[in-house]
Scaffold this active site. Structure first.
Site, PDB file in Angstrom:
ATOM      1  N   ARG A  82       1.034  -1.261  -0.009  1.00 30.46           N
ATOM      2  CA  ARG A  82       0.051  -0.045  -0.097  1.00 30.46           C
ATOM      3  C   ARG A  82       0.901   1.200   0.113  1.00 30.46           C
ATOM      4  NH1 ARG A  82      -4.645   0.463   4.532  1.00 30.46           N
ATOM      5  NH2 ARG A  82      -2.813   0.981   5.693  1.00 30.46           N
ATOM      6  N   LYS A 184      -2.701   6.597   1.111  1.00 31.40           N
ATOM      7  CA  LYS A 184      -2.319   6.904   2.689  1.00 31.40           C
ATOM      8  C   LYS A 184      -1.474   8.044   2.500  1.00 31.40           C
ATOM      9  CE  LYS A 184      -2.114   4.776   7.125  1.00 31.40           C
ATOM     10  NZ  LYS A 184      -3.251   5.601   7.639  1.00 31.40           N
ATOM     11  N   GLU A 220     -16.117   6.658   4.901  1.00 31.01           N
ATOM     12  CA  GLU A 220     -15.109   6.332   6.242  1.00 31.01           C
ATOM     13  C   GLU A 220     -15.103   7.479   7.320  1.00 31.01           C
ATOM     14  OE1 GLU A 220     -11.217   5.241   5.231  1.00 31.01           O
ATOM     15  OE2 GLU A 220     -10.951   6.512   3.893  1.00 31.01           O
TER      16      GLU A 220
HETATM   17  N1  PLP Z   1      -9.089   4.640   6.527  1.00 28.20           N
HETATM   18  C1  PLP Z   1      -8.315   5.611   7.064  1.00 28.20           C
HETATM   19  C2  PLP Z   1      -8.533   6.827   6.576  1.00 28.20           C
HETATM   20  C3  PLP Z   1      -7.255   5.313   7.871  1.00 28.20           C
HETATM   21  O1  PLP Z   1      -6.217   6.291   8.045  1.00 28.20           O
HETATM   22  C4  PLP Z   1      -6.841   4.079   8.303  1.00 28.20           C
HETATM   23  C5  PLP Z   1      -5.790   3.790   9.073  1.00 28.20           C
HETATM   24  O2  PLP Z   1      -4.787   3.105   8.642  1.00 28.20           O
HETATM   25  C6  PLP Z   1      -7.902   3.118   7.868  1.00 28.20           C
HETATM   26  C7  PLP Z   1      -8.923   3.470   7.008  1.00 28.20           C
HETATM   27  C8  PLP Z   1      -7.572   1.689   8.283  1.00 28.20           C
HETATM   28  O3  PLP Z   1      -6.827   0.843   7.713  1.00 28.20           O
HETATM   29  P1  PLP Z   1      -5.800  -0.329   8.117  1.00 28.20           P
HETATM   30  O4  PLP Z   1      -6.936  -1.361   8.601  1.00 28.20           O
HETATM   31  O5  PLP Z   1      -4.995  -0.682   6.934  1.00 28.20           O
HETATM   32  O6  PLP Z   1      -4.883   0.225   9.499  1.00 28.20           O
HETATM   33  C1  COI Z   2      -3.707   3.599  11.658  1.00 23.94           C
HETATM   34  O1  COI Z   2      -4.716   2.878  11.987  1.00 23.94           O
HETATM   35  O2  COI Z   2      -2.624   3.017  11.382  1.00 23.94           O
HETATM   36  C2  COI Z   2      -3.935   4.921  11.168  1.00 23.94           C
HETATM   37  O3  COI Z   2      -2.990   5.476  10.414  1.00 23.94           O
HETATM   38  C3  COI Z   2      -4.972   5.819  11.349  1.00 23.94           C
HETATM   39  C4  COI Z   2      -4.420   7.025  12.168  1.00 23.94           C
HETATM   40  C5  COI Z   2      -5.849   7.812  12.507  1.00 23.94           C
HETATM   41  C6  COI Z   2      -3.921   6.800  13.410  1.00 23.94           C
END
Ligand code: PLP
Ligand code: COI
Length: 341
Positions: A82, A184, A220
């Site tokens: 990612r 991200k 989200e």
């Molecule tokens: N959506 C956003 C905007 C995020 O910052 C995060 C955090 O990483 C997620 C979703 C959840 O992603 P993940 O499960 O890969 O941490």
């Molecule tokens: C994560 O879950 O790793 C993120 O980057 C989300 C952030 C809001 C802390």
């Protein structure tokens, strides 16, 4: 190795300076040899691309101590991929996936004393970040970058731990159609800060962002994807091109379908149908699964039958299975648990 003397059970989600960070610099078209360093500060040009044009992308994953005392990281290969996808979208060089995972191994091993012990509910948050250090004044990609991984012990993202949250449907958009919502990149988070402040000042825990084109579908929050459970026990997750493809959500979809035998649907979810769901949760690395009890949309209040006291039963089953896998208590699908030491 002796652990740091911390009150592991009462950690919040805060920055802590730990002993080592991993860095690698990109210059003359290639990544340099990476290394562990002790200095938590970054020195760079006052005209660095990250400072003026927000050329930065990042990741988040966690290291856990398992029941049998090993230190493991959950699916770091997914974060490696990612980060490459995010970097490509804002014209940054890709950091090699194998080197990404090796760097995580090195930095977590070096900070092993900061990895919370088994059973504390805490984990070591791993934050890889890549930013433009090279000077640019005309709008264009920089020529020099730094890849850095910092780590810190953390507890729950939301203060109340597993207490259900109250969300507000935000009047602001986090992403644009055909924009950058699916990567991200720091810029998306800067975009969400005013909305975040707005929600907090009105007493809400988080925002629910809607699709930026029609403002009709659920997207989200600022830092997590949504999970819904129907009254028939089916798991529903919103489909959108402008949300981050959460690794936690994709893992939970697999667990629900292949481990728990649930029906799972990924589809557009209308705000108008929120009132029909039995449970709602936020999922992400930081959020794990945080239950949502209530969503306020203008003068409409949607209260989920699971209530404001505890997680709904299906959300709980998903939570227990995922965290059980991360703690080495439940067997995880092949390749999900990356052993460090
Ligand atoms: N959506 C956003 C905007 C995020 O910052 C995060 C955090 O990483 C997620 C979703 C959840 O992603 P993940 O499960 O890969 O941490
Ligand atoms: C994560 O879950 O790793 C993120 O980057 C989300 C952030 C809001 C802390």
């Amino acid at each position: 190795m002796e652990k740091k003397n911390l009150d592991w059970g009462s950690l919040g989600f805060e920055y802590t300076v730990t002993d080592y960070r991993y860095i690698s610099d990109y210059k003359d078209g290639k990544w340099g040899e990476g290394q562990l360093i002790e200095d938590p500060n970054v020195t760079m040009s006052e005209c660095a691309g990250v400072l003026h044009y927000s050329q930065t992308v990042f990741e988040g994953c966690k290291a856990y101590t398992t029941k049998d005392g090993k230190i493991v990281v959950f699916r770091p290969d997914m974060n490696a991929q990612r980060l490459q996808d995010s970097a490509e979208y804002i014209e940054m060089p890709a950091y090699p996936a194998d080197k990404f995972v090796e760097a995580i191994d090195e930095v977590v091993k070096a900070n092993a004393a900061w990895v919370p012990p088994y059973g504390t509910g805490a984990s070591l948050y791993i934050r890889p970040v890549m930013f433009a250090t090279g000077p640019v004044i005309g709008v264009k990609p920089a020529d020099e970058y730094q890849f850095r991984i910092i780590t810190m012990p953390v507890g729950p993202y939301f203060k109340g731990g597993a207490k259900p949250l109250t969300l507000m449907v935000s009047p602001y958009d986090r992403a644009a159609p055909h924009g950058t919502g699916h990567i991200k990149a720091g810029l998306n988070y800067a975009m969400s800060l005013h909305a975040h402040h707005d929600a907090h000042s009105k007493g809400f825990d988080e925002n629910m962002f809607l699709d930026p084109k029609e403002r009709k579908y659920v997207e989200e929050t600022g830092g997590a994807n949504f999970l819904f459970v129907t009254k028939d026990g089916e798991l529903v997750t919103p489909k959108s091109d402008s949300i981050l493809p959460s690794i936690t959500r994709r893992s939970l979809v697999y667990v629900a379908e292949h481990v728990l035998g649930m029906k799972v649907t990924t589809r557009k979810v209308e705000v108008a149908e929120l009132k029909d769901f039995a449970e709602c949760g936020l999922c992400g690395t930081a959020a794990v699964i945080s239950p949502v009890g209530k969503i306020v949309n203008g003068d409409e209040e949607i209260c989920f039958p699971s209530g404001m006291e505890e997680m709904g039963p299906v959300t709980k089953k998903l939570y227990d299975t995922l965290t059980g896998m991360q703690a080495g208590e439940i067997e995880a699908p092949e390749g999900w648990i990356h052993e460090i030491c």
